[in-house]
Motif scaffolding. Sequence first.
Motif, PDB file in Angstrom:
ATOM      1  N   THR A  71       0.839  -1.209   0.000  1.00 12.48           N
ATOM      2  CA  THR A  71       0.000   0.000   0.000  1.00 12.48           C
ATOM      3  C   THR A  71       0.872   1.257   0.000  1.00 12.48           C
ATOM      4  O   THR A  71       0.600   2.234  -0.712  1.00 12.48           O
ATOM      5  N   GLN A  72       1.934   1.228   0.801  1.00 10.79           N
ATOM      6  CA  GLN A  72       2.849   2.372   0.876  1.00 10.79           C
ATOM      7  C   GLN A  72       3.538   2.602  -0.475  1.00 10.79           C
ATOM      8  O   GLN A  72       3.641   3.744  -0.944  1.00 10.79           O
ATOM      9  N   GLU A  76       3.609   5.739  -3.100  1.00 10.83           N
ATOM     10  CA  GLU A  76       4.818   6.381  -3.618  1.00 10.83           C
ATOM     11  C   GLU A  76       4.805   6.418  -5.151  1.00 10.83           C
ATOM     12  O   GLU A  76       5.264   7.401  -5.763  1.00 10.83           O
ATOM     13  N   ILE A  77       4.274   5.358  -5.767  1.00 14.16           N
ATOM     14  CA  ILE A  77       4.164   5.333  -7.240  1.00 14.16           C
ATOM     15  C   ILE A  77       3.226   6.439  -7.714  1.00 14.16           C
ATOM     16  O   ILE A  77       3.514   7.163  -8.685  1.00 14.16           O
ATOM     17  N   GLN A 110      12.198  10.063 -11.143  1.00 15.31           N
ATOM     18  CA  GLN A 110      10.870   9.633 -10.697  1.00 15.31           C
ATOM     19  C   GLN A 110      10.445   8.333 -11.383  1.00 15.31           C
ATOM     20  O   GLN A 110       9.816   7.467 -10.770  1.00 15.31           O
ATOM     21  N   GLU A 111      10.800   8.183 -12.655  1.00 15.38           N
ATOM     22  CA  GLU A 111      10.471   6.938 -13.373  1.00 15.38           C
ATOM     23  C   GLU A 111      11.243   5.757 -12.787  1.00 15.38           C
ATOM     24  O   GLU A 111      10.707   4.639 -12.699  1.00 15.38           O
ATOM     25  N   CYS A 117       9.721   0.845  -6.975  1.00 15.95           N
ATOM     26  CA  CYS A 117       8.521   0.545  -6.157  1.00 15.95           C
ATOM     27  C   CYS A 117       7.769  -0.655  -6.724  1.00 15.95           C
ATOM     28  O   CYS A 117       7.282  -1.515  -5.987  1.00 15.95           O
ATOM     29  N   GLN A 118       7.651  -0.726  -8.047  1.00 16.67           N
ATOM     30  CA  GLN A 118       6.958  -1.848  -8.687  1.00 16.67           C
ATOM     31  C   GLN A 118       7.689  -3.166  -8.415  1.00 16.67           C
ATOM     32  O   GLN A 118       7.056  -4.205  -8.202  1.00 16.67           O
ATOM     33  N   LYS A 119       9.041  -3.096  -8.421  1.00 15.20           N
ATOM     34  CA  LYS A 119       9.836  -4.288  -8.112  1.00 15.20           C
ATOM     35  C   LYS A 119       9.595  -4.737  -6.665  1.00 15.20           C
ATOM     36  O   LYS A 119       9.428  -5.928  -6.385  1.00 15.20           O
ATOM     37  N   LYS A 120       9.580  -3.761  -5.740  1.00 13.46           N
ATOM     38  CA  LYS A 120       9.319  -4.071  -4.328  1.00 13.46           C
ATOM     39  C   LYS A 120       7.937  -4.689  -4.146  1.00 13.46           C
ATOM     40  O   LYS A 120       7.746  -5.604  -3.344  1.00 13.46           O
ATOM     41  N   ILE A 121       6.964  -4.178  -4.905  1.00 12.26           N
ATOM     42  CA  ILE A 121       5.601  -4.706  -4.817  1.00 12.26           C
ATOM     43  C   ILE A 121       5.561  -6.154  -5.302  1.00 12.26           C
ATOM     44  O   ILE A 121       4.912  -7.021  -4.687  1.00 12.26           O
TER      45      ILE A 121
END
Length: 277
Positions: A71-72, A76-77, A110-111, A117-121
């Motif tokens: 969720t976090q 951030e994304i 930012q990209e 973030c997508q990798k962490k998700i």
Amino acid sequence: MAKKDPTDLSVEEKLKTLYQLQTTLSSIDEKRALRGELPLEVQDLEDEIEGLTTRVEKIESEISDFKAAITQKNGEIANAEASVERYKTQLNDVKNNREYDTLSKEIEFQELEIQLCQKKIREANVRIEERKADLAQAQEIIADRRQALDEKKNELDEIMDETRAEEDRLKDKARELEQKIESRLLTSFKRIRKNARNGLGIVYVQRDACGGCFNKIPPQRQLDIKMHKKIIVCEYCGRILIDPELAGVKIDKPVTDEKPKRKRAIRKKKDEDAAED
């Protein structure tokens, strides 16, 4: 009638009462032995279920933490995407190359943040699936152990229901007998009984040997035991010794085979016949 002071009892009465207590306690031990390993098995299952329950709670907490992290990261994304859109809009109003390069680097940064973030998700989702599998396995084991626990408890309850009344009666009898024994002697007896492998604190003499450790007892010591003048313990195992007659135990005397008598008459007759010849 006033109760007799335990210290006023004769050695013979003390030994007799002590042996009655031993017999009662041994009967209680037999009742408990009927339960076998069931109480320990029940305790082991309860401990295992408690440990598994703690593990389930930990796994659920970890899954919750991973979901919160997702969720976090989604937040951030969203912020990074908004920043990219804003920077792209600002590119239309740049006045020089320096501003253009700065905005371009911010967009690129930012990209990259979005990609990270997508990798962490994705990693968090993989971990969630793994922990869910662990959770399902732990819950399955808990269900299996609870079923086994219910069966063991029912079996134990059935045995206890059968023996509870008799065991309670024996416990009452043991308490009454303990009140008749002086505290010092009772404490010594309980200590001996606790250290004895078979729970026997007082034993009678069997075949000239201690009924507990089966070591031979000298004739003079056996005589002292029969005299009932003092409390005598086995010099090998420390158990209190009692005469079987005083204990109310009937000992069968060993049967000895009589040697057949020699038939001298036949030999005598043979000698007479030889003399006549």
